[in-house]
Design an enzyme around this catalytic site. Structure first.
Site, short mmCIF file in Angstrom:
data_model
loop_
_atom_site.label_atom_id
_atom_site.label_comp_id
_atom_site.label_asym_id
_atom_site.label_seq_id
_atom_site.Cartn_x
_atom_site.Cartn_y
_atom_site.Cartn_z
N ARG A 85 18.65 -32.11 27.13
CA ARG A 85 19.75 -32.80 27.10
C ARG A 85 19.74 -34.13 28.11
O ARG A 85 19.35 -33.99 29.43
CB ARG A 85 21.11 -32.04 27.14
CG ARG A 85 21.40 -31.36 26.04
CD ARG A 85 22.48 -30.39 26.29
NE ARG A 85 23.53 -30.78 27.14
CZ ARG A 85 24.70 -30.00 27.22
NH1 ARG A 85 24.88 -28.94 26.52
NH2 ARG A 85 25.54 -30.63 28.04
N ARG A 121 16.88 -26.31 31.33
CA ARG A 121 17.16 -25.76 30.08
C ARG A 121 16.68 -26.94 28.55
O ARG A 121 16.66 -28.00 29.03
CB ARG A 121 18.68 -25.85 30.03
CG ARG A 121 19.29 -25.69 28.67
CD ARG A 121 20.84 -25.40 29.23
NE ARG A 121 21.72 -26.53 29.29
CZ ARG A 121 23.14 -26.29 29.04
NH1 ARG A 121 23.46 -25.37 29.30
NH2 ARG A 121 23.53 -27.41 29.48
N LYS A 144 27.61 -20.04 28.35
CA LYS A 144 28.64 -19.84 27.26
C LYS A 144 27.97 -19.99 25.62
O LYS A 144 28.20 -19.29 24.98
CB LYS A 144 29.75 -21.04 27.31
CG LYS A 144 30.34 -21.17 28.47
CD LYS A 144 31.48 -22.04 28.62
CE LYS A 144 30.88 -23.60 28.70
NZ LYS A 144 30.06 -23.94 29.71
N ARG A 191 39.06 -27.71 28.23
CA ARG A 191 38.69 -28.15 29.54
C ARG A 191 39.64 -28.71 30.38
O ARG A 191 39.04 -28.97 31.48
CB ARG A 191 37.24 -29.08 29.36
CG ARG A 191 36.17 -28.49 29.24
CD ARG A 191 34.95 -29.37 29.06
NE ARG A 191 33.68 -29.49 29.78
CZ ARG A 191 32.75 -29.27 28.81
NH1 ARG A 191 33.01 -28.55 27.56
NH2 ARG A 191 31.55 -28.93 29.35
N ARG A 212 29.67 -33.02 36.58
CA ARG A 212 29.98 -32.11 35.62
C ARG A 212 30.89 -30.94 36.32
O ARG A 212 31.90 -30.58 35.89
CB ARG A 212 29.11 -31.81 34.66
CG ARG A 212 28.55 -32.71 33.65
CD ARG A 212 27.16 -32.46 33.13
NE ARG A 212 26.93 -31.56 32.17
CZ ARG A 212 25.56 -30.80 32.03
NH1 ARG A 212 24.74 -31.35 32.39
NH2 ARG A 212 25.68 -29.72 31.04
P1 AMP Z 1 28.91 -29.41 26.95
O1 AMP Z 1 27.87 -29.15 26.05
O2 AMP Z 1 29.97 -28.35 26.61
O3 AMP Z 1 28.40 -29.01 28.27
O4 AMP Z 1 29.39 -30.63 26.94
C1 AMP Z 1 28.88 -31.68 27.16
C2 AMP Z 1 29.74 -33.15 27.45
O5 AMP Z 1 30.57 -33.17 26.46
C3 AMP Z 1 30.53 -32.80 28.80
O6 AMP Z 1 30.14 -33.12 29.85
C4 AMP Z 1 31.80 -34.09 28.22
O7 AMP Z 1 31.25 -35.08 28.65
C5 AMP Z 1 31.65 -33.81 26.70
N1 AMP Z 1 32.74 -32.51 26.41
C6 AMP Z 1 32.53 -31.31 25.97
N2 AMP Z 1 33.64 -30.73 25.53
C7 AMP Z 1 34.59 -31.46 26.15
C8 AMP Z 1 35.94 -31.19 26.09
N3 AMP Z 1 36.58 -29.93 25.86
N4 AMP Z 1 36.81 -31.98 26.93
C9 AMP Z 1 36.08 -33.23 27.50
N5 AMP Z 1 34.83 -33.33 27.31
C10 AMP Z 1 33.99 -32.75 26.42
#
Ligand code: AMP
Length: 213
Positions: free
Chosen positions: A160, A126, A13, A87, A171
């Site tokens: 990360r 990554r 994404k 989400r 996740r």
């Molecule tokens: P991402 O970079 O999108 O993979 O997000 C990393 C982490 O941020 C996720 O595993 C969640 O802990 C938190 N996070 C990101 N976006 C959301 C969301 N829309 N709702 C809840 N937690 C989020």
């Protein structure tokens, strides 16, 4: 044009969102990036979310909805790309309300389909540039010069904290329990299209372009 990119962690994404920013002047709204920024700024909210993120769990709807509302009030340039948001079904309902409140419209929801076994490899290899956010992979997209970002020349390349197998399992579980119902939700309201997220980066980008155009 406002779109959502939907898919599990590692679906690509962020990579596709960055291409859309470069090629179409769209604005990427990644709640993951916003939360990572909040945690490094040392605010109370940042401290609260850090442990949740490292464990791979979702932060509360209230927090991410607040972050998104702050961003969508202004000019939307070439349109917003919602990356990693919504989400949950609660977030999807809230996004609908916010778009209506700020007289915006949701045009497309693009599901990036990937096979779970590919995700582990994608995620564990990554790394990203701490300066410009470019995303790399040690096997499939290494930097041209070791340790130096191709785009901005920074040497601040980071892995990360939550990109490890244990956190990825959580996740993925969160994705299947809470996020995957959104596929049905957006299918039912006529917004959903799907692309094969396992194809090469440029092929995925062309499939997305075909939907947007
Ligand atoms: P991402 O970079 O999108 O993979 O997000 C990393 C982490 O941020 C996720 O595993 C969640 O802990 C938190 N996070 C990101 N976006 C959301 C969301 N829309 N709702 C809840 N937690 C989020």
């Amino acid at each position: 044009m406002n779109i959502i990119l939907l898919g599990p962690p590692g679906a690509g994404k962020g990579t596709q969102a960055r291409k859309l920013v470069d090629e179409r002047g769209m604005i990427q709204l990644s709640t993951g990036d916003m939360l990572r920024e909040a945690r490094t700024s040392g605010t109370e909210m940042g401290k609260r979310v850090a442990a949740i993120m490292d464990a791979g769990e979702l932060v509360t709807d209230e927090i991410v909805i607040g972050l998104i509302e702050e961003k969508i009030q202004g000019d939307n340039g070439g349109g917003f790309i919602f990356d990693g948001f919504p989400r949950t079904l609660g977030q999807a309902d809230a996004l609908g309300d916010l778009l209506a409140k700020y007289k915006q419209h949701l045009d497309h929801v693009i599901e990036m389909r990937v096979d779970d076994t590919a995700l582990v490899n994608r995620i564990v290899g990554r790394f990203t540039c701490g300066n410009c956010g470019e995303v790399y992979h040690k096997d499939t997209k290494p930097t041209k010069k070791d340790g130096v970002c191709d785009v901005c020349g920074s040497e601040d390349l980071k892995h990360r904290a939550d990109d490890n197998e244990e956190s990825l399992r959580t996740r993925l579980m969160e994705y299947y329990k809470k996020t995957s119902p959104l596929i049905g939700y957006y299918y039912a309201n006529g917004k959903l299209s799907s692309v094969n997220g396992l194809a090469e980066i440029d092929k995925v980008a062309s499939s997305i372009a075909a939907i947007l155009d």
